[in-house]
Design an enzyme around this catalytic site. Structure first.
Site, PDB file in Angstrom:
ATOM      1  N   ILE A 193       0.933  -1.222  -0.101  1.00  0.00           N
ATOM      2  CA  ILE A 193      -0.111   0.183  -0.162  1.00  0.00           C
ATOM      3  C   ILE A 193       0.993   1.390   0.004  1.00  0.00           C
ATOM      4  CG2 ILE A 193      -2.160   1.260   1.132  1.00  0.00           C
ATOM      5  CD1 ILE A 193      -2.654  -1.741   0.202  1.00  0.00           C
ATOM      6  N   GLY A 247     -10.761   1.378  -1.759  1.00  0.00           N
ATOM      7  CA  GLY A 247      -8.980   1.415  -2.114  1.00  0.00           C
ATOM      8  C   GLY A 247      -8.589   0.683  -1.065  1.00  0.00           C
ATOM      9  N   GLU A 248      -7.159   0.980  -0.532  1.00  0.00           N
ATOM     10  CA  GLU A 248      -6.448   0.217   0.225  1.00  0.00           C
ATOM     11  C   GLU A 248      -5.948  -0.860  -0.405  1.00  0.00           C
ATOM     12  OE1 GLU A 248      -8.246  -0.282   4.074  1.00  0.00           O
ATOM     13  OE2 GLU A 248      -8.559   2.191   4.203  1.00  0.00           O
ATOM     14  N   GLY A 249      -6.003  -1.375  -1.571  1.00  0.00           N
ATOM     15  CA  GLY A 249      -5.835  -2.667  -1.748  1.00  0.00           C
ATOM     16  C   GLY A 249      -7.083  -3.907  -1.241  1.00  0.00           C
TER      17      GLY A 249
END
Length: 338
Positions: free
Chosen positions: A70, A304-306
């Protein structure tokens, strides 16, 4: 180590992308044909197993060492009111990652991935790209190298994600410049802005595209002028993974936009990538189509954030388990194919 110490190093890497292993593809397909099931009956899981084999170089791919990377960065154009949250939230969320309290902490752990978080000069946002390049050449190279450095040769899979207030605006600009279309076609609500917020985002992207014009003549120039540190780092990580033949799971709109400039010049950059999911951000489906990628999941995620990529790894693990652990017709003593 600075993997992309110069613009030439980046461009050389992009021009010399390793290919998939044809022998491993053939071996994995042959194994699939021998497993105790009707051909194609596991659908996309079969394709995923063959994809993983093609980059790991053997017919029974594994995920023993996987990583979620990240990258976090701040953007100068947020002064124009493009986000529902202030830029200070980026650093606050990085702290939450470190404390183990974010969604990605839980999801990466469930997927059996180690989590690496790289904060890139959060106290020093990029320049406002409506009036100047977001980064100078040295800053962009440093971000590309920061991404590359997180990728180690022992990995079996890499997922990438980001944290950066305002970065859906940068993603929209990158996609518009790389693939065409108006700012309005690529801009979405991001963190949840209302119609007036979307109008501000569209105006910001239009100003940025007009200001930089034809100066965005190469992938590097597009990244440094319209991107951000976290976005360039994602591009660097994906390119380095390709050099090391490590398959990459993309997350949402921003991670796909990070390689849009690369894909516009070298479409093969996506060959080692798999789309983890399709998010609720409107531009994500559009950029996936441009990249030629079909997402594994569609769960209306937009964090988001993976996070979406991490969830998809559980599906990839299932594909590999079936591929490796099922008996063949010969092993099961079943005569002929089903």
């Amino acid at each position: 180590m600075s993997h992309f110490a110069s613009r030439a190093a980046f461009e050389t890497a992009l021009a010399n992308l390793p290919a998939a292993d044809d022998a491993a593809i053939a071996a994995a397909r042959a194994r699939q044909a021998e497993l105790t099931k009707p051909p194609g009956s596991l659908g996309r899981l079969e394709d995923i197993a063959i994809f993983m084999a093609s980059w790991q170089g053997h017919d029974r791919p594994v995920i023993e060492r996987g990583r979620t990377a990240i990258f976090a960065g701040n953007h100068g154009f947020v002064v124009h009111g493009v986000s529902a949250f202030p830029a200070s939230v980026t650093a606050a969320m990085v702290g939450n990652f470190a404390a183990g309290g974010a969604a990605i902490n839980a999801l990466a752990g469930m997927a059996g991935l180690d989590l690496k978080v790289v904060a890139l000069d959060l106290e020093r946002p990029t320049a406002d790209f409506t009036i100047a390049p977001a980064m100078d050449e040295a800053e962009c190279l440093a971000a590309l190298s920061a991404g590359a450095e997180i990728v180690t040769p022992d990995l079996h899979i890499l997922t990438v994600g980001e944290m950066g207030i305002g970065n859906t605006t940068a993603a929209a600009a990158l996609c518009a410049r790389s693939f065409g279309g108006s700012a309005a076609e690529w801009v979405g609500p991001g963190t949840g802005v209302d119609s007036s917020g979307i109008a501000r985002k569209v105006a910001v992207v239009e100003r940025a595209l007009a200001h930089h014009g034809t100066a965005c003549e190469t992938p590097f120039e597009t990244l440094r002028r319209l991107g951000g540190r976290e976005i360039a780092a994602i591009a660097g990580a994906i390119l380095r993974a390709r050099q090391l033949r490590i398959p990459v799971v993309l997350d949402g709109f921003i991670t796909c936009a990070a390689i849009a400039p690369l894909a516009a010049a070298a479409p093969g950059i996506t060959d080692h990538c798999i789309a983890g999911h399709c998010s609720a951000e409107p531009g994500h489906r559009r950029v996936l189509e441009r990249l030629g990628l079909s997402p594994i999941l569609a769960l209306d995620m937009r964090l988001g954030e993976g996070s979406g990529a991490a969830v998809a790894v559980s599906v990839i693990r299932s594909a590999l388990a079936a591929h490796a652990q099922m008996a063949t017709f010969a092993e099961a003593g079943v005569a002929g194919e089903l």
